[in-house]
Design an enzyme around this catalytic site. Structure first.
Site, PDB file in Angstrom:
ATOM      1  N   GLU A  26      51.259 131.674  12.627  1.00  6.13           N
ATOM      2  CA  GLU A  26      50.166 131.757  13.270  1.00  6.13           C
ATOM      3  C   GLU A  26      48.818 132.220  12.484  1.00  6.13           C
ATOM      4  O   GLU A  26      49.000 132.827  11.463  1.00  6.13           O
ATOM      5  CB  GLU A  26      50.278 132.638  14.424  1.00  6.13           C
ATOM      6  CG  GLU A  26      49.251 132.613  15.611  1.00  6.13           C
ATOM      7  CD  GLU A  26      49.643 133.530  16.746  1.00  6.13           C
ATOM      8  OE1 GLU A  26      50.558 133.990  16.907  1.00  6.13           O
ATOM      9  OE2 GLU A  26      48.815 133.251  17.692  1.00  6.13           O
ATOM     10  N   ASN A 173      51.994 127.515  24.591  1.00  4.86           N
ATOM     11  CA  ASN A 173      52.739 128.540  24.558  1.00  4.86           C
ATOM     12  C   ASN A 173      52.441 129.628  25.554  1.00  4.86           C
ATOM     13  O   ASN A 173      51.293 129.562  25.978  1.00  4.86           O
ATOM     14  CB  ASN A 173      52.042 129.093  23.012  1.00  4.86           C
ATOM     15  CG  ASN A 173      52.489 130.449  22.757  1.00  4.86           C
ATOM     16  OD1 ASN A 173      53.667 130.683  22.468  1.00  4.86           O
ATOM     17  ND2 ASN A 173      51.690 131.504  22.858  1.00  4.86           N
ATOM     18  N   GLU A 174      53.667 130.456  25.817  1.00  7.32           N
ATOM     19  CA  GLU A 174      53.345 131.570  26.783  1.00  7.32           C
ATOM     20  C   GLU A 174      52.060 131.197  27.931  1.00  7.32           C
ATOM     21  O   GLU A 174      51.427 131.787  28.272  1.00  7.32           O
ATOM     22  CB  GLU A 174      53.025 132.930  26.184  1.00  7.32           C
ATOM     23  CG  GLU A 174      54.099 133.258  25.241  1.00  7.32           C
ATOM     24  CD  GLU A 174      53.988 134.660  24.639  1.00  7.32           C
ATOM     25  OE1 GLU A 174      52.901 135.535  24.597  1.00  7.32           O
ATOM     26  OE2 GLU A 174      55.040 135.237  23.793  1.00  7.32           O
ATOM     27  N   TYR A 249      60.837 139.606  22.224  1.00  8.28           N
ATOM     28  CA  TYR A 249      60.787 140.701  20.958  1.00  8.28           C
ATOM     29  C   TYR A 249      61.532 141.741  21.121  1.00  8.28           C
ATOM     30  O   TYR A 249      61.633 142.209  22.295  1.00  8.28           O
ATOM     31  CB  TYR A 249      59.141 140.964  20.977  1.00  8.28           C
ATOM     32  CG  TYR A 249      58.571 139.734  20.261  1.00  8.28           C
ATOM     33  CD1 TYR A 249      58.247 139.705  18.930  1.00  8.28           C
ATOM     34  CD2 TYR A 249      57.794 138.867  21.269  1.00  8.28           C
ATOM     35  CE1 TYR A 249      57.639 138.572  18.405  1.00  8.28           C
ATOM     36  CE2 TYR A 249      57.136 137.814  20.732  1.00  8.28           C
ATOM     37  CZ  TYR A 249      56.989 137.676  19.302  1.00  8.28           C
ATOM     38  OH  TYR A 249      56.100 136.762  18.645  1.00  8.28           O
ATOM     39  N   GLU A 306      59.910 132.313  19.457  1.00  3.76           N
ATOM     40  CA  GLU A 306      59.412 133.586  18.946  1.00  3.76           C
ATOM     41  C   GLU A 306      60.496 134.632  19.106  1.00  3.76           C
ATOM     42  O   GLU A 306      61.022 134.888  20.221  1.00  3.76           O
ATOM     43  CB  GLU A 306      58.069 134.151  19.617  1.00  3.76           C
ATOM     44  CG  GLU A 306      56.974 133.059  19.232  1.00  3.76           C
ATOM     45  CD  GLU A 306      55.491 133.491  19.898  1.00  3.76           C
ATOM     46  OE1 GLU A 306      55.323 134.620  20.276  1.00  3.76           O
ATOM     47  OE2 GLU A 306      54.641 132.616  19.880  1.00  3.76           O
ATOM     48  N   GLN A 355      56.765 136.794  12.335  1.00  2.00           N
ATOM     49  CA  GLN A 355      56.089 135.677  11.607  1.00  2.00           C
ATOM     50  C   GLN A 355      56.582 135.631  10.286  1.00  2.00           C
ATOM     51  O   GLN A 355      56.873 136.900   9.702  1.00  2.00           O
ATOM     52  CB  GLN A 355      54.698 135.407  12.194  1.00  2.00           C
ATOM     53  CG  GLN A 355      54.571 135.587  13.544  1.00  2.00           C
ATOM     54  CD  GLN A 355      53.091 135.011  13.897  1.00  2.00           C
ATOM     55  OE1 GLN A 355      52.044 134.842  12.811  1.00  2.00           O
ATOM     56  NE2 GLN A 355      52.473 135.274  15.134  1.00  2.00           N
TER      57      GLN A 355
HETATM   58  O1  AHR Z   1      53.480 136.595  17.657  1.00  2.18           O
HETATM   59  C1  AHR Z   1      52.568 137.155  18.143  1.00  2.18           C
HETATM   60  C2  AHR Z   1      52.401 136.700  19.544  1.00  2.18           C
HETATM   61  O2  AHR Z   1      53.160 137.177  20.413  1.00  2.18           O
HETATM   62  C3  AHR Z   1      52.223 135.313  19.740  1.00  2.18           C
HETATM   63  O3  AHR Z   1      50.992 134.796  19.325  1.00  2.18           O
HETATM   64  C4  AHR Z   1      52.241 135.202  21.222  1.00  2.18           C
HETATM   65  O4  AHR Z   1      53.021 133.962  21.566  1.00  2.18           O
HETATM   66  C5  AHR Z   1      53.302 136.323  21.655  1.00  2.18           C
HETATM   67  O5  AHR Z   1      52.947 137.018  22.627  1.00  2.18           O
END
Ligand code: AHR
Length: 506
Positions: A26, A173-174, A249, A306, A355
């Site tokens: 990103e 995205n999201e 995450y 992600e 990432q």
């Molecule tokens: O990876 C960091 C961020 O986490 C991304 O931009 C977003 O999609 C997520 O909330």
């Protein structure tokens, strides 16, 4: 006590899509600028501005795809600002990540050149949040249309005659958050609309991925699955998107404001991290179960675009840049995720670690002062597991209970395993998550003969150990002699907090 397991070598499972070993870059902190891209005038060896040591390190992992330009950034990115002569590209403010100025010097051509150097497929995330249907539609035309058309002419004027091949296309995205703060119903309508105008040109066929759920929001997936079809218009065959995504995450701390340090943590925090990582099993199973109701033949893909650890940033670094170190703990988070990915190979078609360079759970860290490049413990898990890409997933059964320990109000299973086979090779991955106790596993290999096993181990004295420019191989794979095979039984010794891969010829 020895854990007794069984692997039936002759029972085929689903193929492990190589794209579950995918990556994510990103415009965030030093991922693109300073990580992948240093500019043509840099003293760091580069090709057209792309950092070559980073490319070499990633080529060694056979990285299958790279997602770009975000993340949250994707929904404020306007691709036309990133083409043409660099000095005349307009700048913008990266409002999500540090409020820094984005000069758009790394744009479509640079990204596609990077993918070519990496030998990776591009996965482009289009802008649904603040873009237009026309803008996204024209980006597809610019990238993939051959012959004479307005966007093909513009691409040629910018120096690229041939269209590129682009398969993976993200519809935002999201969308529930930074991608437009929409409800699932609202977003599903938008995904259908945007998806309709992202055309297939020539023999380039897009695989459109709808922006999916946050963690265990199964209702989001259900709404997307209900809305897949084209409402019976006979001129638009198929579905308006081919896959739905999800993000998860691994968070350790009690909340987003206090996620804990990447390198300074106690055993209690370590186990909390592993519990959060292990939740990926339940999350993928939950989304897959919802999808099975609407798509029992598994034509629609699940994409975890992600995943990874998210700790507090390193002291003294920009809080908006999400720069964190990476320890043996991160490696075990990755190895556990891959075991789950292999088990869910029937539905999971892609996953992208967040990432690749200098951001969150990175494979590569670059030092802004010395330009040194460091491979993280997570990098080594990708390398050791490389042989699972496109292999046949083999279910692993257990005859004895797996060791487990209480963590807060839950239980953590501390040994994790997965296996796959290709024509001539078996690969078994084993993780021992226990911070202090070793484990021994005896695997009954049935339905085939395995010879000449070789093993690698990734471990270190302390879970907090990590690699730096001064000690780049503090945590690195080494040959493991705690493995033997006789009479069809593979015995593996797993020291505390270790990751082991065993490969053998079939
Ligand atoms: O990876 C960091 C961020 O986490 C991304 O931009 C977003 O999609 C997520 O909330």
């Amino acid at each position: 006590m020895t854990i007794e397991a069984v692997i039936n070598l002759d029972l085929g499972g689903p193929r492990i899509n190589r794209h579950v070993y995918g990556h994510f870059a990103e415009h965030l902190g030093r991922c693109v600028y300073g990580g992948f891209y240093v500019g043509e005038d840099s003293e760091i060896p580069n090709q057209d501005g792309i950092r070559l040591d980073v490319v070499d390190a990633l080529r060694a992992l056979d990285i299958p795809n790279l997602r770009w330009p975000g993340g949250c950034f994707a929904d404020e990115y306007h691709w036309q600002d990133g083409i043409g002569p660099r000095p005349s590209r307009p700048a913008m403010v990266n409002t999500h990540w540090g409020g820094v100025e984005e000069n758009n010097h790394f744009g479509t051509h640079e990204f596609m050149a990077l993918c070519e150097l990496l030998g990776a497929e591009p996965y482009i995330s289009g802008n649904v949040g603040s873009g237009t249907v026309r803008e996204m539609s024209e980006w597809v035309e610019y990238l993939t249309r051959d012959g004479d058309s307005p966007m093909a002419r513009l691409r040629k004027a910018n120096g690229r005659d041939e269209p590129w091949r682009v398969r993976f296309w993200g519809l935002g995205n999201e969308a529930w958050g930074c991608g437009g703060t929409m409800t699932a119903e609202q977003y599903a309508q938008e995904a259908r609309r945007y998806g309709t105008y992202c055309r297939d040109y020539g023999d380039n066929t897009l695989y459109k991925i709808a922006a999916g759920a946050n963690g265990d929001d199964y209702a989001w997936t259900e709404t997307l699955m209900k809305q897949l079809g084209p409402l019976g218009c006979r001129h638009i065959p198929g579905t308006t998107y081919h896959a739905v995504s999800v993000h998860h995450y691994t968070i350790t701390g009690p909340n987003w404001e206090n996620k804990g340090s990447a390198t300074v943590f106690d055993t209690g925090e370590y186990y909390a991290t592993m519990v959060s990582a292990a939740r990926i099993e339940e999350i993928l199973a939950g989304h897959a179960a919802v999808m099975d109701c609407y798509d029992p033949n598994r034509g629609v893909g699940l994409v975890l675009d992600e995943w990874g650890t998210w700790f507090d940033v390193e002291p003294g670094t920009n809080p908006g840049f999400l720069y964190q170190q990476n320890t043996l703990r991160d490696a075990l988070v990755a190895s556990v995720h891959f075991d789950v990915f292999h088990r869910h190979a029937g539905r999971l078609v892609m996953a992208n670690i967040a990432q690749t360079v200098n951001v969150l759970q990175a494979m590569i860290l670059t030092d802004p002062d010395t330009n040194a490049l460091v491979l993280t413990p997570t990098y080594h898990v990708f390398a050791m597991n490389r042989g699972h890409q496109d292999a046949t997933s083999l279910p692993v059964g257990f005859r004895t209970a797996l060791p487990a320990r209480p963590v807060g109000d839950t239980t953590l299973t501390t040994v994790s395993m997965s296996a796959s086979r290709t024509d001539g090779r078996l690969l078994v991955s084993l993780s021992n998550l226990d911070a202090a106790e070793a484990a021994d596993v005896a695997i009954d290999l049935r339905g085939g003969v395995v010879e000449a096993v070789e093993a690698l181990i990734l471990t270190s004295e302390a879970l907090q150990d990590h690699n730096t420019p001064q000690a780049p191989s503090a945590v690195a794979p080494r040959p493991h002699d705690g493995v033997s095979i006789s009479g069809g039984t593979l015995r593996v010794h797993l020291p505390a907090h270790s990751f082991v891969t065993v490969s053998g010829t079939l």
